[in-house]
Design a protein around this motif. Structure first.
Motif, short mmCIF file in Angstrom:
data_model
loop_
_atom_site.label_atom_id
_atom_site.label_comp_id
_atom_site.label_asym_id
_atom_site.label_seq_id
_atom_site.Cartn_x
_atom_site.Cartn_y
_atom_site.Cartn_z
N UNK A 1 0.82 -1.22 0.00
CA UNK A 1 0.00 0.00 0.00
C UNK A 1 0.85 1.26 0.00
N UNK A 2 2.05 1.20 0.57
CA UNK A 2 2.95 2.36 0.52
C UNK A 2 3.35 2.64 -0.91
N UNK B 1 13.46 10.16 3.36
CA UNK B 1 12.50 10.06 4.46
C UNK B 1 13.24 9.97 5.80
N UNK B 2 14.31 9.18 5.83
CA UNK B 2 15.09 9.05 7.06
C UNK B 2 15.76 10.37 7.43
N UNK B 3 16.05 11.19 6.42
CA UNK B 3 16.67 12.50 6.68
C UNK B 3 15.64 13.53 7.14
N UNK B 4 14.36 13.15 7.12
CA UNK B 4 13.34 14.03 7.63
C UNK B 4 12.58 14.85 6.60
N UNK B 5 12.81 14.61 5.31
CA UNK B 5 12.09 15.35 4.28
C UNK B 5 10.65 14.85 4.17
N UNK B 6 9.75 15.75 3.83
CA UNK B 6 8.37 15.36 3.58
C UNK B 6 8.27 14.77 2.18
N UNK B 7 7.17 14.09 1.91
CA UNK B 7 6.98 13.52 0.58
C UNK B 7 6.94 14.61 -0.48
N UNK B 8 6.36 15.73 -0.16
CA UNK B 8 6.29 16.84 -1.10
C UNK B 8 7.70 17.35 -1.42
N UNK C 1 13.59 6.42 0.45
CA UNK C 1 13.78 5.98 1.83
C UNK C 1 14.85 6.77 2.56
N UNK C 2 15.95 7.06 1.88
CA UNK C 2 17.03 7.84 2.49
C UNK C 2 16.55 9.26 2.80
N UNK D 1 13.76 0.48 -8.24
CA UNK D 1 14.20 0.07 -6.90
C UNK D 1 15.20 1.08 -6.36
N UNK D 2 16.12 1.53 -7.20
CA UNK D 2 17.11 2.52 -6.79
C UNK D 2 16.40 3.82 -6.37
N UNK D 3 15.41 4.24 -7.14
CA UNK D 3 14.65 5.45 -6.80
C UNK D 3 13.93 5.27 -5.46
#
Length: 71
Positions: free
Chosen positions: A18-19, A57-64, A54-55, A47-49
């Motif tokens: 679902x993600x 997201x871990x750094x704290x960026x929003x999806x936007x 994921x990286x 897969x690379x993208x």
């Protein structure tokens, strides 16, 4: 060219199916194509993208923010 189903790619990256569907709707990760029966398929580049997402997201960026960085 190696291809992955949505479930295989999600499992390989430790995410839920679902993600990936949400990322598709949001415009972060579009599948490379579809099979004759309409199933999404992904490649190594996808897969690379996804790993880059994921990286970020871990750094704290929003999806936007991630979408802006990747575009």
């Amino acid at each position: 060219m190696k291809t992955y189903s949505i479930s295989t790619l999600a499992q390989a990256c430790g995410l839920s199916r679902s993600t990936l569907l949400y990322y598709d709707r949001f415009g972060l990760l579009k599948p490379t194509g579809r099979t004759g029966s309409g199933y999404r398929y992904y490649t190594d580049a996808d897969q690379w993208r996804l790993e880059r997402i994921g990286h970020f997201r871990q750094a704290g960026l929003t999806l936007k923010e991630i979408r802006a960085v990747l575009s």
